[in-house]
Design a protein around this motif. Structure first.
Motif: not given
Length: 77
Positions: A23-46
């Motif tokens: 987010f801070s470096s505006k690397q939104f492509g990387a964010l899309q890749l990371i989001s595939d691995d997000l689940d309920e174990n990640v901080d809810r605010q994140v």
């Protein structure tokens, strides 16, 4: 350079740090890749922050999955 750091944090298990850096470096492509691995174990605010990003960018399928993982069922509707 930031994209390499993001990938290292992600692979190293520091998903929240990788997302913050994306987010801070505006690397939104990387964010899309990371989001595939997000689940309920990640901080809810994140999860909610990422869901908001995807909603704002008309990627509703990703937003819904993250909202479900963050247990924000009322926001899914």
């Amino acid at each position: 350079m930031d994209d390499k750091a993001i990938a290292l944090y992600h692979r190293g298990g520091s998903v929240s740090k990788a997302i913050d850096l994306a987010f801070s470096s505006k690397q939104f492509g990387a964010l899309q890749l990371i989001s595939d691995d997000l689940d309920e174990n990640v901080d809810r605010q994140v999860l909610h922050k990422c869901a908001d990003f995807f909603k704002e960018n008309d990627q509703f399928d990703k937003a819904v999955n993250l909202l479900i993982a963050s247990k924000k069922f009322e926001n899914v509707l």
